[in-house]
Design an enzyme around this catalytic site. Structure first.
Site, PDB file in Angstrom:
ATOM      1  N   LYS A  26       2.960   4.491 -13.040  1.00 43.42           N
ATOM      2  CA  LYS A  26       1.739   4.988 -12.373  1.00 43.42           C
ATOM      3  C   LYS A  26       1.944   5.127 -10.863  1.00 43.42           C
ATOM      4  O   LYS A  26       1.609   6.147 -10.277  1.00 43.42           O
ATOM      5  CB  LYS A  26       0.573   4.044 -12.662  1.00 43.42           C
ATOM      6  CG  LYS A  26      -0.648   4.324 -11.806  1.00 43.42           C
ATOM      7  CD  LYS A  26      -1.751   3.324 -12.018  1.00 43.42           C
ATOM      8  CE  LYS A  26      -1.634   2.072 -11.203  1.00 43.42           C
ATOM      9  NZ  LYS A  26      -2.134   2.135  -9.823  1.00 43.42           N
ATOM     10  N   ASN A  27       2.482   4.093 -10.243  1.00 47.78           N
ATOM     11  CA  ASN A  27       2.552   4.124  -8.780  1.00 47.78           C
ATOM     12  C   ASN A  27       3.581   5.130  -8.265  1.00 47.78           C
ATOM     13  O   ASN A  27       3.431   5.660  -7.169  1.00 47.78           O
ATOM     14  CB  ASN A  27       2.831   2.720  -8.224  1.00 47.78           C
ATOM     15  CG  ASN A  27       1.594   1.838  -8.320  1.00 47.78           C
ATOM     16  OD1 ASN A  27       0.490   2.326  -8.571  1.00 47.78           O
ATOM     17  ND2 ASN A  27       1.777   0.543  -8.140  1.00 47.78           N
ATOM     18  N   CYS A 122      -8.777  -0.549  -6.221  1.00 45.61           N
ATOM     19  CA  CYS A 122      -9.156  -1.893  -6.648  1.00 45.61           C
ATOM     20  C   CYS A 122      -9.576  -2.732  -5.451  1.00 45.61           C
ATOM     21  O   CYS A 122      -8.991  -2.639  -4.378  1.00 45.61           O
ATOM     22  CB  CYS A 122      -7.972  -2.577  -7.320  1.00 45.61           C
ATOM     23  SG  CYS A 122      -7.776  -2.128  -9.037  1.00 45.61           S
ATOM     24  N   ARG A 127      -7.448  -3.936   2.638  1.00 42.91           N
ATOM     25  CA  ARG A 127      -6.202  -3.184   2.480  1.00 42.91           C
ATOM     26  C   ARG A 127      -6.158  -2.112   3.553  1.00 42.91           C
ATOM     27  O   ARG A 127      -6.496  -0.962   3.329  1.00 42.91           O
ATOM     28  CB  ARG A 127      -6.123  -2.584   1.065  1.00 42.91           C
ATOM     29  CG  ARG A 127      -6.031  -3.666   0.017  1.00 42.91           C
ATOM     30  CD  ARG A 127      -6.050  -3.094  -1.375  1.00 42.91           C
ATOM     31  NE  ARG A 127      -4.788  -2.490  -1.761  1.00 42.91           N
ATOM     32  CZ  ARG A 127      -4.569  -2.011  -2.984  1.00 42.91           C
ATOM     33  NH1 ARG A 127      -5.505  -2.064  -3.898  1.00 42.91           N
ATOM     34  NH2 ARG A 127      -3.395  -1.484  -3.277  1.00 42.91           N
ATOM     35  N   ASP A 311       1.661  -7.219  -8.589  1.00 42.98           N
ATOM     36  CA  ASP A 311       0.935  -6.578  -9.692  1.00 42.98           C
ATOM     37  C   ASP A 311       1.163  -7.283 -11.031  1.00 42.98           C
ATOM     38  O   ASP A 311       0.584  -6.888 -12.044  1.00 42.98           O
ATOM     39  CB  ASP A 311       1.341  -5.096  -9.803  1.00 42.98           C
ATOM     40  CG  ASP A 311       0.700  -4.259  -8.705  1.00 42.98           C
ATOM     41  OD1 ASP A 311      -0.125  -4.796  -7.941  1.00 42.98           O
ATOM     42  OD2 ASP A 311       1.040  -3.060  -8.610  1.00 42.98           O
ATOM     43  N   ARG A 403      -7.291   2.563 -15.572  1.00 42.18           N
ATOM     44  CA  ARG A 403      -6.650   3.221 -14.433  1.00 42.18           C
ATOM     45  C   ARG A 403      -5.137   3.195 -14.573  1.00 42.18           C
ATOM     46  O   ARG A 403      -4.448   4.073 -14.030  1.00 42.18           O
ATOM     47  CB  ARG A 403      -7.035   2.502 -13.121  1.00 42.18           C
ATOM     48  CG  ARG A 403      -8.493   2.674 -12.732  1.00 42.18           C
ATOM     49  CD  ARG A 403      -8.766   2.063 -11.391  1.00 42.18           C
ATOM     50  NE  ARG A 403      -7.627   2.358 -10.532  1.00 42.18           N
ATOM     51  CZ  ARG A 403      -7.282   1.658  -9.477  1.00 42.18           C
ATOM     52  NH1 ARG A 403      -7.986   0.616  -9.130  1.00 42.18           N
ATOM     53  NH2 ARG A 403      -6.229   1.990  -8.763  1.00 42.18           N
TER      54      ARG A 403
HETATM   55  C1  UD1 Z   1       1.062  -0.562  -3.600  1.00 42.09           C
HETATM   56  C2  UD1 Z   1       0.721  -0.407  -5.057  1.00 42.09           C
HETATM   57  C3  UD1 Z   1       0.031  -1.649  -5.561  1.00 42.09           C
HETATM   58  C4  UD1 Z   1       0.869  -2.895  -5.259  1.00 42.09           C
HETATM   59  C5  UD1 Z   1       1.279  -2.927  -3.796  1.00 42.09           C
HETATM   60  C6  UD1 Z   1       2.262  -4.035  -3.475  1.00 42.09           C
HETATM   61  C7  UD1 Z   1       0.403   1.959  -5.283  1.00 42.09           C
HETATM   62  C8  UD1 Z   1      -0.538   3.069  -5.511  1.00 42.09           C
HETATM   63  N1  UD1 Z   1      -0.117   0.744  -5.214  1.00 42.09           N
HETATM   64  O1  UD1 Z   1      -0.156  -0.700  -2.906  1.00 42.09           O
HETATM   65  O2  UD1 Z   1      -0.159  -1.517  -6.967  1.00 42.09           O
HETATM   66  O3  UD1 Z   1       0.096  -4.026  -5.526  1.00 42.09           O
HETATM   67  O4  UD1 Z   1       1.899  -1.692  -3.420  1.00 42.09           O
HETATM   68  O5  UD1 Z   1       3.401  -3.921  -4.264  1.00 42.09           O
HETATM   69  O6  UD1 Z   1       1.608   2.138  -5.233  1.00 42.09           O
HETATM   70  N2  UD1 Z   1      -0.653  -3.362   4.882  1.00 42.09           N
HETATM   71  C9  UD1 Z   1      -1.053  -3.339   6.209  1.00 42.09           C
HETATM   72  N3  UD1 Z   1      -1.218  -2.131   6.812  1.00 42.09           N
HETATM   73  C10 UD1 Z   1      -0.996  -0.948   6.169  1.00 42.09           C
HETATM   74  C11 UD1 Z   1      -0.576  -0.982   4.820  1.00 42.09           C
HETATM   75  C12 UD1 Z   1      -0.414  -2.214   4.196  1.00 42.09           C
HETATM   76  O7  UD1 Z   1      -1.262  -4.373   6.808  1.00 42.09           O
HETATM   77  O8  UD1 Z   1      -1.147   0.104   6.780  1.00 42.09           O
HETATM   78  C13 UD1 Z   1      -0.470  -4.673   4.203  1.00 42.09           C
HETATM   79  C14 UD1 Z   1      -1.438  -4.843   3.034  1.00 42.09           C
HETATM   80  O9  UD1 Z   1      -2.675  -5.345   3.452  1.00 42.09           O
HETATM   81  C15 UD1 Z   1      -0.675  -5.828   2.174  1.00 42.09           C
HETATM   82  C16 UD1 Z   1       0.785  -5.431   2.409  1.00 42.09           C
HETATM   83  O10 UD1 Z   1       0.807  -4.664   3.595  1.00 42.09           O
HETATM   84  O11 UD1 Z   1      -0.868  -7.128   2.643  1.00 42.09           O
HETATM   85  C17 UD1 Z   1       1.407  -4.643   1.291  1.00 42.09           C
HETATM   86  O12 UD1 Z   1       0.589  -3.533   0.973  1.00 42.09           O
HETATM   87  P1  UD1 Z   1       1.195  -2.157   0.446  1.00 42.09           P
HETATM   88  O13 UD1 Z   1       2.606  -2.373   0.003  1.00 42.09           O
HETATM   89  O14 UD1 Z   1       0.914  -1.091   1.440  1.00 42.09           O
HETATM   90  O15 UD1 Z   1       0.318  -1.881  -0.827  1.00 42.09           O
HETATM   91  P2  UD1 Z   1      -0.224  -0.499  -1.348  1.00 42.09           P
HETATM   92  O16 UD1 Z   1       0.727   0.592  -0.985  1.00 42.09           O
HETATM   93  O17 UD1 Z   1      -1.655  -0.368  -0.993  1.00 42.09           O
END
Ligand code: UD1
Length: 439
Positions: A26-27, A122, A127, A311, A403
């Site tokens: 999915k991701n 979610c 985030r 996850d 989802r």
């Molecule tokens: C993606 C996955 C999600 C998974 C996560 C971590 C998708 C669609 N979703 O989410 O299923 O749980 O990776 O493996 O691929 N952060 C910041 N600033 C930012 C972006 C992130 O501080 O601009 C922090 C977040 O709050 C979190 C950490 O970085 O603590 C990791 O988040 P991130 O890897 O970005 O997760 P997602 O891409 O949202």
């Protein structure tokens, strides 16, 4: 019937046995489907998981002028030619999923302008997307959040840049990689995420003519190209769907061959299951998971890949609740990712949350209960717990689970699990009785 009324009804106690085929990731799909609009030529993508997140993103892509054609359930042809430059991207679909933020990187790269409604997804704590925005700005874009909650990113010219990510972020790495692919010059992304889906999106972009090196390591180098072209691509298998079936097999003391996986991507999960006393046999593109007898407690800490995936945190907690001894599960990626704990407690689990850790004291058996999914993976954890429990459970809010899990009830049923979809409350009562009497 509204989707919110749909529930799973599950009777526990049967060891899962047989074979299950895992869908595409999915991701990875969410990044790849968004990246597909970066060319005006046709792109064919295979092994797209048929889950609500991908269908929602495809609707959003269609609504901004791309054509989307399903050749079969898992193969989609996308053509981004009809996307109107300068048009805001905002509709009910965009706001429903968080990954719609990938359209910022994709459209910024392609048109030097993106105006995309802020993401949903979610609710697992705050985030932010500050790292995505910082990256776009380094590439030469100006960004602002406009009224109504959309992000506008625009540039006269984009250019390569040196970008260091303060936090390892999957989303920021993919989003910056997409925009950088069409930014002239050299971009370096340091402290990049290394998840398998980063590599998959990079491979896909390279198939479209991009020049990305180092994906899968923490330094990714992108040399901007003038334009991207059509491609055919097949998405990798879903690490988390596979991990969920592995955990479910262990929870029910079953024996299941999990097919269409990349065993290397499952190593962190396999090693924890083995520590708990399960057996995992790796083949080229499948794994067999077996468990019997008593499960042992263990410690888990979520970390960016190749560490233990956040996850899979909830699904593991669901089985550790049935292990002998005390386990500690520490969540180091997201805050507020323990909302399933209250639900498991209703089944008899003994879990205490302290800060970002869950302290789990194993119990012999869960009891069936009425449960509520609080997010996608929390929902999967409840399905696992219910399949291992005494008696019948019903799970509300399964729109979260849908989802990310394709034909979940069908796949579980094919393994002998007793899991049905009920469309409304009356059906829940009926199916609960059916399952309860099906001795
Ligand atoms: C993606 C996955 C999600 C998974 C996560 C971590 C998708 C669609 N979703 O989410 O299923 O749980 O990776 O493996 O691929 N952060 C910041 N600033 C930012 C972006 C992130 O501080 O601009 C922090 C977040 O709050 C979190 C950490 O970085 O603590 C990791 O988040 P991130 O890897 O970005 O997760 P997602 O891409 O949202």
């Amino acid at each position: 019937m509204s989707f919110a009324e749909e529930q799973y009804v599950i009777r526990g106690g049967k060891p899962l046995e047989g074979e299950v085929v895992i869908a595409g990731a999915k991701n990875a799909a969410l990044g790849i489907l968004a990246a597909a609009v970066m060319t005006d030529e046709k792109v064919t993508i295979e092994n797209v998981p048929y889950v609500s997140d991908t269908r929602t993103l495809l609707k959003a892509i269609e609504n901004i002028g791309a054509t989307v054609e399903y050749l079969d359930k898992h193969t989609v042809v996308i053509c981004g030619k009809g996307i109107r430059e300068g048009q805001p991207v905002d509709d009910e679909y965009i706001r429903r999923i968080r990954a719609s933020y990938y359209l910022i990187g994709a459209l910024l790269g392609k048109h030097k302008y993106a105006n995309v409604a802020l993401p949903g997804g979610c609710d697992i704590g705050s985030r932010p997307i500050d790292l995505h925005i910082k990256g776009f700005e380094k590439l030469g874009a100006e960004t602002e959040i406009v009224s109504g909650g959309s992000i506008v990113a625009q540039a006269k010219e984009l250019h390569g840049a040196h970008i260091y990510l303060d936090t390892v972020s999957v989303g920021a790495t993919i989003n910056i990689m997409m925009a950088a692919s069409l930014s002239p010059g050299k971009t370096t992304i340091e402290n990049a995420a290394k998840e398998p889906h980063i590599v998959d999106v990079a491979n896909f972009l390279n198939t479209m003519g991009a020049n990305i090196k180092g994906a899968g390591t923490d330094v990714i180098r992108v040399r901007g190209v003038e334009k991207l072209h059509g491609a055919e691509y097949s998405i990798i298998p879903d690490q988390i769907e596979a991990g969920t079936f592995m955990a479910m097999t262990v929870a029910t003391r079953g024996n299941v061959l999990i097919k269409n996986v990349i065993p290397k991507h499952l190593e962190a999960i396999s090693s924890k299951l083995v520590e708990m006393g399960a057996h995992v046999i790796e083949y080229d593109d499948s794994v067999r998971v077996m468990a019997d007898g008593v499960l042992k407690a263990t410690q888990i800490k979520t970390l960016p890949y190749p560490g233990f995936p956040t996850d899979m945190q909830a699904q593991m907690a669901a089985i550790l609740g049935l292990a002998d001894g005390t386990s500690i599960v520490t969540e180091s990626i997201f805050e507020n990712r323990f909302r399933y704990v209250a639900e498991l407690a209703r089944m008899g689990a003994k879990i205490r949350v302290e800060g970002n850790s869950a302290i789990i004291t194993g119990t012999k058996k869960y009891n069936g209960a009425t449960l509520r999914a609080t997010d996608l993976r929390a929902g999967a954890a409840l399905v696992i717990a219910a399949l291992a429990a005494n008696g019948v459970s019903n799970i509300e809010n399964i729109q979260y689970i849908k989802r990310g899990y394709e034909e979940f009830a069908d796949k579980v049923s094919a393994l002998g699990g007793m899991m049905k979809v009920a469309e409304n409350e009356q059906e829940v009562t009926k199916k609960k009785l059916e399952l309860a009497s099906n001795l």
